[in-house]
Design a protein around this motif. Sequence first.
Motif, PDB file in Angstrom:
ATOM      1  N   ARG A   1      36.819  34.228  32.730  1.00 45.01           N
ATOM      2  CA  ARG A   1      38.106  33.545  32.907  1.00 45.01           C
ATOM      3  C   ARG A   1      37.907  32.086  32.530  1.00 45.01           C
ATOM      4  O   ARG A   1      37.039  31.409  33.095  1.00 45.01           O
TER       5      ARG A   1
ATOM      6  N   ARG B   1      33.165  28.311  14.405  1.00 47.27           N
ATOM      7  CA  ARG B   1      32.741  28.093  15.779  1.00 47.27           C
ATOM      8  C   ARG B   1      31.527  27.184  15.784  1.00 47.27           C
ATOM      9  O   ARG B   1      30.544  27.456  15.086  1.00 47.27           O
TER      10      ARG B   1
ATOM     11  N   THR C   1      39.451  40.744  36.054  1.00 50.00           N
ATOM     12  CA  THR C   1      38.718  41.636  35.160  1.00 50.00           C
ATOM     13  C   THR C   1      39.045  43.088  35.477  1.00 50.00           C
ATOM     14  O   THR C   1      39.103  43.472  36.643  1.00 50.00           O
TER      15      THR C   1
ATOM     16  N   MET D   1      26.482  32.027  27.971  1.00 48.05           N
ATOM     17  CA  MET D   1      26.651  31.526  29.325  1.00 48.05           C
ATOM     18  C   MET D   1      25.748  30.333  29.597  1.00 48.05           C
ATOM     19  O   MET D   1      26.143  29.377  30.276  1.00 48.05           O
TER      20      MET D   1
ATOM     21  N   ALA E   1      36.724  33.382  20.775  1.00 47.92           N
ATOM     22  CA  ALA E   1      37.091  34.493  21.653  1.00 47.92           C
ATOM     23  C   ALA E   1      36.069  34.591  22.768  1.00 47.92           C
ATOM     24  O   ALA E   1      34.870  34.494  22.535  1.00 47.92           O
ATOM     25  N   LEU E   2      36.549  34.767  23.967  1.00 48.09           N
ATOM     26  CA  LEU E   2      35.656  34.973  25.096  1.00 48.09           C
ATOM     27  C   LEU E   2      35.748  36.422  25.521  1.00 48.09           C
ATOM     28  O   LEU E   2      36.796  37.056  25.371  1.00 48.09           O
ATOM     29  N   PRO E   3      34.659  36.969  26.053  1.00 49.22           N
ATOM     30  CA  PRO E   3      34.716  38.359  26.511  1.00 49.22           C
ATOM     31  C   PRO E   3      35.712  38.521  27.641  1.00 49.22           C
ATOM     32  O   PRO E   3      36.088  37.556  28.301  1.00 49.22           O
ATOM     33  N   GLN E   4      36.103  39.760  27.856  1.00 52.80           N
ATOM     34  CA  GLN E   4      37.154  40.068  28.822  1.00 52.80           C
ATOM     35  C   GLN E   4      36.755  39.714  30.248  1.00 52.80           C
ATOM     36  O   GLN E   4      37.597  39.517  31.105  1.00 52.80           O
ATOM     37  N   PHE E   5      35.456  39.643  30.518  1.00 50.20           N
ATOM     38  CA  PHE E   5      35.043  39.394  31.905  1.00 50.20           C
ATOM     39  C   PHE E   5      34.863  37.906  32.218  1.00 50.20           C
ATOM     40  O   PHE E   5      34.322  37.563  33.264  1.00 50.20           O
TER      41      PHE E   5
ATOM     42  N   LEU F   1      39.810  44.591  23.722  1.00 49.34           N
ATOM     43  CA  LEU F   1      38.972  43.564  24.322  1.00 49.34           C
ATOM     44  C   LEU F   1      37.860  44.161  25.157  1.00 49.34           C
ATOM     45  O   LEU F   1      36.850  43.543  25.393  1.00 49.34           O
TER      46      LEU F   1
ATOM     47  N   PRO G   1      30.223  37.122  22.641  1.00 50.99           N
ATOM     48  CA  PRO G   1      31.369  36.414  22.082  1.00 50.99           C
ATOM     49  C   PRO G   1      31.422  36.485  20.568  1.00 50.99           C
ATOM     50  O   PRO G   1      32.157  35.747  19.944  1.00 50.99           O
TER      51      PRO G   1
ATOM     52  N   GLN H   1      33.502  44.390  25.263  1.00 47.83           N
ATOM     53  CA  GLN H   1      32.992  43.401  24.335  1.00 47.83           C
ATOM     54  C   GLN H   1      32.020  42.530  25.103  1.00 47.83           C
ATOM     55  O   GLN H   1      32.400  41.789  25.984  1.00 47.83           O
TER      56      GLN H   1
ATOM     57  N   ASP I   1      27.715  28.811  20.193  1.00 50.90           N
ATOM     58  CA  ASP I   1      27.738  30.275  20.307  1.00 50.90           C
ATOM     59  C   ASP I   1      28.389  30.748  21.602  1.00 50.90           C
ATOM     60  O   ASP I   1      28.510  31.944  21.840  1.00 50.90           O
ATOM     61  N   LEU I   2      28.824  29.812  22.443  1.00 45.10           N
ATOM     62  CA  LEU I   2      29.585  30.146  23.659  1.00 45.10           C
ATOM     63  C   LEU I   2      28.841  31.084  24.593  1.00 45.10           C
ATOM     64  O   LEU I   2      29.468  31.856  25.291  1.00 45.10           O
TER      65      LEU I   2
ATOM     66  N   ASN J   1      39.850  28.349  31.911  1.00 48.03           N
ATOM     67  CA  ASN J   1      41.092  27.599  32.108  1.00 48.03           C
ATOM     68  C   ASN J   1      40.994  26.288  31.336  1.00 48.03           C
ATOM     69  O   ASN J   1      40.203  25.400  31.687  1.00 48.03           O
TER      70      ASN J   1
ATOM     71  N   TRP K   1      46.563  35.595  13.398  1.00 48.66           N
ATOM     72  CA  TRP K   1      45.463  34.653  13.161  1.00 48.66           C
ATOM     73  C   TRP K   1      44.168  35.247  13.649  1.00 48.66           C
ATOM     74  O   TRP K   1      44.136  35.930  14.662  1.00 48.66           O
ATOM     75  N   VAL K   2      43.100  34.961  12.909  1.00 48.50           N
ATOM     76  CA  VAL K   2      41.791  35.408  13.382  1.00 48.50           C
ATOM     77  C   VAL K   2      41.318  34.416  14.431  1.00 48.50           C
ATOM     78  O   VAL K   2      41.305  33.211  14.199  1.00 48.50           O
ATOM     79  N   LYS K   3      40.981  34.957  15.604  1.00 51.29           N
ATOM     80  CA  LYS K   3      40.586  34.091  16.697  1.00 51.29           C
ATOM     81  C   LYS K   3      39.150  33.630  16.466  1.00 51.29           C
ATOM     82  O   LYS K   3      38.261  34.451  16.228  1.00 51.29           O
TER      83      LYS K   3
ATOM     84  N   GLU L   1      38.664  38.981  16.918  1.00 54.06           N
ATOM     85  CA  GLU L   1      39.927  39.544  17.349  1.00 54.06           C
ATOM     86  C   GLU L   1      41.044  38.681  16.778  1.00 54.06           C
ATOM     87  O   GLU L   1      40.811  37.557  16.340  1.00 54.06           O
ATOM     88  N   ASN L   2      42.226  39.239  16.741  1.00 50.52           N
ATOM     89  CA  ASN L   2      43.353  38.499  16.191  1.00 50.52           C
ATOM     90  C   ASN L   2      44.303  38.076  17.293  1.00 50.52           C
ATOM     91  O   ASN L   2      44.429  38.760  18.293  1.00 50.52           O
ATOM     92  N   VAL L   3      44.945  36.953  17.071  1.00 54.54           N
ATOM     93  CA  VAL L   3      45.987  36.546  18.004  1.00 54.54           C
ATOM     94  C   VAL L   3      47.321  36.541  17.281  1.00 54.54           C
ATOM     95  O   VAL L   3      47.426  36.098  16.135  1.00 54.54           O
TER      96      VAL L   3
END
Lengths: 992, 95
Positions: free
Chosen positions: B40, B68, A894, B74, B34-38, A24, A30, A27, B71-72, B42, B29-31, A34-36
């Motif tokens: 959060r 999708r 993070t 910001m 997906a959001l970047p790691q930075f 992750l 977006p 990256q 494009d998610l 909810n 499963w292919v996500k 990635e796979n879940v």
Amino acid sequence: MAGIDSIERRRFLKVIGLTSSAALFDQCSPTGSENVIPYFVSPDDVTPGVGAYYATICRQCPAGCGMVVKTINGRITKAEGNPKHPINQGRLCGRGQAAVQAVYNPDRFRQPLFRQQNGTMAPISWPDAETMLADKLGESKRRGPNRIAWIGELQTDSLDELTAIWLHALHSDRRLFYESFDYEPLRQAGAIAFGRAEVPRYLFDRANFIMSFGAEFVETWISNVEFTAGYSTTRQRRIRDASGTFACVSPRRSLTGLNADVWVPARPGSEVLVALATAHAIVDQGLVHPSAGAHAGWLRPALARFAAGRTAALTDVSPDSIGALARQFTAAAPSLAIGGGVGGTGLRHAASLEIAALLLNVLAGNVGESLTYGAGYALDRLATRDDLDQLIQSTTRGDVDVLLVHKANPVLTLPTTALTSALSHVPFVVSFASGPDETTDYAHLILPDHHFLEAWGDYTPRAGVNGVMQPVAERLFDTRATGDVLIDVANQIDDECARACGHAAWRDYVRSRWLGDGAAARGGESDLRWSETLRTGGRFAADAAPAPVALRDISSTLNSIRPDEIEPIDGFALVVSPSMHFYDGRSANESWLQEVPDPITSTVWNGYVALHPDAAGRLGVGEGDGVRVISPYGRLEAAAHITRDTRADTIAMPLGYGRSPSLHVGGRRGANPAALLPPRAADGAHACWRINGVRLERATGRVLLPVLDATMTAAAESTRQALATMVRPDRVDRPEAQPHPPVDFYPAHSHPEHRWGMAIDLNACTGCHACVVACYGENNIAVVGEQFCAQGREMSWIRIERQSHAVPADRGLQRDAHVFMPMLCQQCDEAPCESVCPVYATYHNPEGLNAQVYVRCIGTRFCSNNCPYKVRRFNWARYGWPAPLGEQLNPDVTVRSAGVMEKCTFCVQRIQAGKFEAKREGRAVRDGDITPACAQTCPADAIVFGDLHDPNSRVSRLSGAARGYHALEELNTRPAITYLRRSVPGAPDGGD
Amino acid sequence: MGCHRYVLTSNPEITKLRRAWDAGKTIEWVKVYALPQFVRFNHGAHALASVSCDACHGDVGSMNRVVRSTDLNMGWCVTCHRDRGASIDCIACHH
């Protein structure tokens, strides 16, 4: 908290839960794929991404605190105290916080191992290993009784019962519970003084004045979290009292000693004389409590030899000081006298010192008030040195065929070749350790047990506090519960063993023992009771009434103490002390604890010999120079650390260094001072942690001994003294005039909803560093290692500043004050960091936080340069976590990369979670809903967080206190953190 | 495996699903979202604010294969936050 009943439902995937197979990190858009991997069958009590909490017991030391462990997606991320547990009431020390690192320790054994012909260890399957063990045990049983021996970690309840039954079926009663710190002098003293060979219960919160002869009760002694809380309660209650709360008699100040209002640097080994001189003064001046009046008759002659005037030359403590101590101790009844602890256990008089401390308690009427008997401590069952010696002797004679070592590591702290040669004599040594240590080096078969966070079990540290342990996550490696191994092996040996141990799985054994019904009983009411027990963390009864005790005539013991027998120092006296972070060395492989500074010296990653500047001057050594320490029992080399915390004739070394090279974090660091100690005391069969006649020599070379506080010294020497301040007890309620009326250039920030703030009470803080370790766990703070630390590149968001203030001595009693000040981001209203960030990565948020947006930071470091508190940390490199340590990372925070600035944000992820929870329940955020990790764990309750907008919140009330102030107030940064001055008796007028 | 024991049983994709179930294996499963790691995110907070699923995920019911629908980035998130009066504090999502 969810109770878990059957582990099958929580049988997680090999990868432990829902995870993503693609990396992750890095990256930035977006668009990446990635796979879940979902659960095959979803467990009932796991919601992906949402924390699940399980109650269990901390087994990092024998104190037995209750824990609540947070897991996310089946991974253990954070340990906290269990608020329902009577011992620690929701708090944990740094060692407890670091338990999660022990689970994910890269050095752990992956599977069972056996020693091959050529001496190396090789993997073996569990069935083969158990068969091998069963064969050896069966053979040994047929050869005769008592040929099988067990040395193990202290156990109560289920495993205590099972091992006893199991050994009995093998016709052996050789079972020892081994701990390095066995409190034997204290137990002996109880037997002599009261006819009770047990550890008494110390009620610090009931005492008005504490007099200690060296016990490390803030750090490691008996139950440090409980005692810190009690001590802090007393300190706060007595804050306006000019006589102070705590006097420490010891040649060297431990962290506990640094908290004392009065330090009496008695000559090493003479503490018993100081205690008896104080007792004499109490009797002589007619200060004896009415409850002890009956003893005056025989005490007066028995104590006459110890009059302060006679002993002063031996103790270096003046009769004036003794008189003052005697008056303080009796005036503040109930007070509390505590003996020598571990570091005070010397070659002679260790038990006498404990008896003298008990006598002081009798004379002040404390027995039954602040000190009670009949607590039923598990510690009372620890093996004595006599027990160990017997085992060592019979082993050396060849009377033991199989030695089973269960989570004990006697080789580390039992400084005797007798033990190691005895271990080499045993034909078959079995270890249940979950990772390599000094004792596993002697093992022929290693059957790794689960880590305690993965295991079923129970532990009762003292009567009525029955804690239950449940696995908080699926086992990480191919380990097996020792209970299961014992039951399986018993069934392979013979019918007698099988009948005795039964066939239950270990989990059912524990359960049925708790519920008192058959292991097969399932469903309905029985299940409900069990999950309720697991949810609570055990069964906790109200305190039982203390046992009535009466002092026996101890004049013969007192007569046997010959003042002229006080050991001559002859060179230096060495004090070997437990370590706040490593206990006896067992936690040395947890990297947070290596990187978080030693609370006394601020050193990291290496051991040291603490010596006085005068001694250093004579030897010509400077800070960090190599020193050779030579005792009659051994020699070693270590780095010199120069400090005024010891007498000029005393040196001190902490345990926890010189661990086995097989430990990748804690191994090969410094030297193990246990090698310098005699095998046992000269006048009793107990351990000895001091030795006189030690010589020091300058060794060649320097040792890398990073001192983290030094970075601060260079940066702000002029402001240091002003940061952590104190106040005289009679001025606690008198507000001080504002020195600088605030003038602002910019308009004030508006905080429409919340204004988060913190109050840190320096009168309560003991400098234990639990908050710092909790912060590492909660906020994914990187461990940078010794080299980076030496370069001042540590990442810790909280720094505990230790500041010393000169206070005039009073009747020969040293009163210099040490104030510990947790320094973290002050979340300033007028923050100097914000205005210099060219990219708006740090800014003032609407709730008063100095937010830091990691992804926006470009690493100019302007903010850190402009921060007067030096609390911002820059990632000079990408540090990473050696697998599987990364499993512990908190997914709500993070992970920062190289080139990014980071700092404390009052655990903003917890603020977000608290606000969401309140919103979900359709209510406003209540005071106490949100607690940052540091405040949550603080054993002294020194840190309080909340909303400054709410006038009734705890933090608002504390922030308005008269002794409140802001650090570097004259800079007009308007911090959200208010410090409350430490009350120091005798402090010069006007505070510092 | 509920419905797909009876619905579209011969479809090759469903066959994959059944085989995995019978073998006791999970499917990677292919996500799609997906959001970047930075960042959060909810879900609960958005559900609580009555943001409908399709505001982000599109009309999944009419999709043959889930794609999708936004494009998610910001700016897209912030626009919606602004329109609904939700927090536009950076640290609300970046911490």
